[in-house]
Write an enzyme that holds these catalytic residues in place. Structure first.
Site, mmCIF file in Angstrom:
data_model
loop_
_atom_site.group_PDB
_atom_site.id
_atom_site.type_symbol
_atom_site.label_atom_id
_atom_site.label_comp_id
_atom_site.label_asym_id
_atom_site.label_seq_id
_atom_site.Cartn_x
_atom_site.Cartn_y
_atom_site.Cartn_z
ATOM 1 N N HIS A 1 -3.602 6.890 1.946
ATOM 2 C CA HIS A 1 -4.011 5.573 1.446
ATOM 3 C C HIS A 1 -5.409 5.222 1.962
ATOM 4 O O HIS A 1 -5.683 5.313 3.157
ATOM 5 C CB HIS A 1 -2.979 4.525 1.885
ATOM 6 C CG HIS A 1 -3.447 3.129 1.679
ATOM 7 N ND1 HIS A 1 -3.958 2.692 0.472
ATOM 8 C CD2 HIS A 1 -3.520 2.067 2.525
ATOM 9 C CE1 HIS A 1 -4.311 1.421 0.585
ATOM 10 N NE2 HIS A 1 -4.064 1.020 1.815
ATOM 11 N N ASN B 1 -10.230 -0.870 -0.318
ATOM 12 C CA ASN B 1 -8.776 -0.684 -0.263
ATOM 13 C C ASN B 1 -8.156 -1.305 -1.523
ATOM 14 O O ASN B 1 -8.168 -2.519 -1.680
ATOM 15 C CB ASN B 1 -8.253 -1.367 1.009
ATOM 16 C CG ASN B 1 -6.739 -1.301 1.139
ATOM 17 O OD1 ASN B 1 -6.026 -0.990 0.192
ATOM 18 N ND2 ASN B 1 -6.237 -1.612 2.322
ATOM 19 N N CYS C 1 0.817 -1.223 0.000
ATOM 20 C CA CYS C 1 0.000 0.000 0.000
ATOM 21 C C CYS C 1 0.851 1.274 0.000
ATOM 22 O O CYS C 1 0.311 2.373 -0.153
ATOM 23 C CB CYS C 1 -0.965 -0.021 1.166
ATOM 24 S SG CYS C 1 -2.008 -1.483 1.116
HETATM 25 N N1 COA Z 1 -18.509 -8.835 9.924
HETATM 26 C C1 COA Z 1 -19.040 -9.003 11.145
HETATM 27 N N2 COA Z 1 -18.282 -9.234 12.239
HETATM 28 C C2 COA Z 1 -16.952 -9.292 12.071
HETATM 29 C C3 COA Z 1 -16.339 -9.125 10.818
HETATM 30 C C4 COA Z 1 -17.170 -8.892 9.708
HETATM 31 N N3 COA Z 1 -16.694 -8.721 8.473
HETATM 32 N N4 COA Z 1 -14.994 -9.215 10.971
HETATM 33 C C5 COA Z 1 -14.768 -9.434 12.267
HETATM 34 N N5 COA Z 1 -15.954 -9.495 12.936
HETATM 35 C C6 COA Z 1 -16.191 -9.707 14.374
HETATM 36 C C7 COA Z 1 -15.036 -10.397 15.049
HETATM 37 O O1 COA Z 1 -15.133 -11.794 14.919
HETATM 38 C C8 COA Z 1 -15.236 -9.941 16.470
HETATM 39 O O2 COA Z 1 -16.255 -10.693 17.063
HETATM 40 P P1 COA Z 1 -16.152 -11.135 18.604
HETATM 41 O O3 COA Z 1 -16.151 -9.839 19.365
HETATM 42 O O4 COA Z 1 -17.375 -11.967 18.785
HETATM 43 O O5 COA Z 1 -14.857 -11.875 18.719
HETATM 44 C C9 COA Z 1 -15.760 -8.509 16.322
HETATM 45 O O6 COA Z 1 -16.301 -8.435 15.010
HETATM 46 C C10 COA Z 1 -14.694 -7.461 16.496
HETATM 47 O O7 COA Z 1 -13.548 -7.853 15.732
HETATM 48 P P2 COA Z 1 -12.297 -6.923 15.568
HETATM 49 O O8 COA Z 1 -11.295 -7.616 14.716
HETATM 50 O O9 COA Z 1 -11.880 -6.423 16.916
HETATM 51 O O10 COA Z 1 -12.971 -5.704 14.779
HETATM 52 P P3 COA Z 1 -12.362 -4.307 14.463
HETATM 53 O O11 COA Z 1 -13.204 -3.254 15.039
HETATM 54 O O12 COA Z 1 -10.884 -4.272 14.751
HETATM 55 O O13 COA Z 1 -12.554 -4.230 12.894
HETATM 56 C C11 COA Z 1 -11.207 -4.411 10.944
HETATM 57 C C12 COA Z 1 -11.912 -5.167 12.060
HETATM 58 C C13 COA Z 1 -10.490 -5.414 10.049
HETATM 59 C C14 COA Z 1 -12.271 -3.679 10.126
HETATM 60 C C15 COA Z 1 -10.220 -3.387 11.563
HETATM 61 O O14 COA Z 1 -9.392 -4.042 12.503
HETATM 62 C C16 COA Z 1 -9.369 -2.732 10.540
HETATM 63 O O15 COA Z 1 -9.852 -2.031 9.673
HETATM 64 N N6 COA Z 1 -8.033 -2.903 10.621
HETATM 65 C C17 COA Z 1 -7.115 -2.322 9.657
HETATM 66 C C18 COA Z 1 -7.109 -3.199 8.442
HETATM 67 C C19 COA Z 1 -6.499 -2.538 7.257
HETATM 68 O O16 COA Z 1 -6.799 -1.407 6.953
HETATM 69 N N7 COA Z 1 -5.648 -3.278 6.555
HETATM 70 C C20 COA Z 1 -5.016 -2.842 5.378
HETATM 71 C C21 COA Z 1 -3.944 -1.863 5.670
HETATM 72 S S1 COA Z 1 -3.130 -1.379 4.207
#
Ligand code: COA
Length: 319
Positions: A243, A273, A111
């Site tokens: 980004h 993304n 990225c």
């Molecule tokens: N739909 C519904 N629930 C989901 C889910 C989805 N697509 N993905 C994860 N969950 C659930 C998890 O299982 C978890 O459930 P639990 O509490 O029962 O265990 C809950 O939602 C919270 O998960 P978590 O991983 O803590 O969520 P989050 O708020 O961190 O959001 C992302 C997840 C991936 C959206 C977030 O971490 C993120 O955007 N991270 C950066 C990723 C990124 O930008 N990567 C590329 C960089 S270049």
């Protein structure tokens, strides 16, 4: 002498996949995806490829700049999802667009890819090696996505963006790139040909929380660093083109810098993304929507797999 962007273009696949469609594939919902990421839909390749989208974006950028393919001296393509390992995407683009005299290579910086290509191009131009350089970010991330993993498949999309840089007068800014290879496991992809073991799907794997924490800490830091390095004030910057990974990350960066989110344009709701393509797609949209004006000072910031992050500054010269 500095490299100025004098033309931009982008190309995204025809096929739109919205959150509703995704929620029929994995256990998720439109509401959850919008709330946690800001993404509403993304484009997914069908007939298109990393090369075909890159070539189309490049042709649009060249037409915008009024530069013929024969005038291009170097093509740098940033991608992590090339059609094939060899030849590189830049050489394939050269063939497609007829840029017969260009040297060509690809950059794998995920990225941060477009930002890296921009900094390489700037360095070549400042050194007097080349005067006309085409830089492209193009990705078919849908090929690297595990469509059964709701933690990643909701985030990514396909597309390409390009910019033409030419040597000219103007202020030159120094860019910054950082990497921390010790954190590489937070966002990895072995690729289908190099599975680590039978448990490795070959697709992208990510520790979402880890990447989130990394981005909201490192991006504001590197923005301050690049401003200081170039003796600029934060108020000198008209737009922060960051980004497009996640709305919450970008809003958090704006908040940490004590800036209005209006200065951080976004289009991730439309495309998700798109890794190295996100910054040039956004630049082209902003330019064509009349948001960017000649004389604007823009700060570009990237972050992603590596882990890597960085920033650069440019003055916008297109009317
Ligand atoms: N739909 C519904 N629930 C989901 C889910 C989805 N697509 N993905 C994860 N969950 C659930 C998890 O299982 C978890 O459930 P639990 O509490 O029962 O265990 C809950 O939602 C919270 O998960 P978590 O991983 O803590 O969520 P989050 O708020 O961190 O959001 C992302 C997840 C991936 C959206 C977030 O971490 C993120 O955007 N991270 C950066 C990723 C990124 O930008 N990567 C590329 C960089 S270049």
């Amino acid at each position: 002498m500095t490299g100025r962007i004098c033309g931009t273009g982008f190309c995204v696949p025809e096929r739109v996949m919205d959150n509703k469609e995704l929620s029929g594939m994995v256990d998720t919902s439109d509401e959850w995806i919008r709330e946690r990421t800001g993404i509403e839909r993304r484009r997914i390749i069908t007939e298109e490829t990393t090369v075909s989208m890159a070539a189309k974006a490049a042709e649009r950028a060249l037409a915008d700049a009024g530069i013929s393919p024969e005038q291009v001296e170097l093509i740098i393509t940033a991608t992590i999802s090339s059609n094939v390992i060899l030849p590189c995407t830049a050489c394939e683009v050269q063939k497609e667009i007829g840029a017969a005299w260009a040297a060509c290579f690809d950059v794998n910086a995920a990225c941060c890819g477009f930002l890296t290509a921009f900094q390489i191009a700037q360095t070549y131009i400042a050194a007097g090696v080349y005067r006309t350089i085409l830089i492209i970010g193009s990705e078919s991330l849908s090929k690297l996505t595990d469509w059964t993993d709701r933690g990643t498949c909701i985030l990514f999309g396909d597309g390409a963006g390009a910019a033409v840089l030419t040597a000219g007068e103007g202020r030159s800014f120094r860019g910054i790139l950082h990497s921390d290879g010790s954190k590489g496991a937070a966002l990895s992809c072995s690729g289908s040909h190099w599975k680590a073991d039978e448990n490795d799907s070959g697709f992208m794997k990510m520790d979402g929380r880890e990447v989130f924490k990394f981005a909201v800490k490192r991006v504001p830091e590197v923005i301050h660093e690049v401003l200081k390095l170039n003796d600029c004030s934060i108020d000198d910057i008209d737009y922060f083109v960051v980004h497009q990974a996640n709305r919450r990350i970008i809003e958090s960066v704006a908040k940490r810098l004590d800036l209005d989110a209006e200065k951080f344009p976004m289009n991730l709701q439309e495309y998700g993304n798109t890794s190295s393509a996100s910054i040039p797609i956004l630049l082209d949209e902003l330019r064509r929507n009349g948001v960017l004006k000649k004389g604007n000072r823009i700060l570009l910031a990237g972050f992603g797999a590596g882990l890597s992050w960085g920033a650069g500054i440019l003055d916008w010269i297109i009317e």
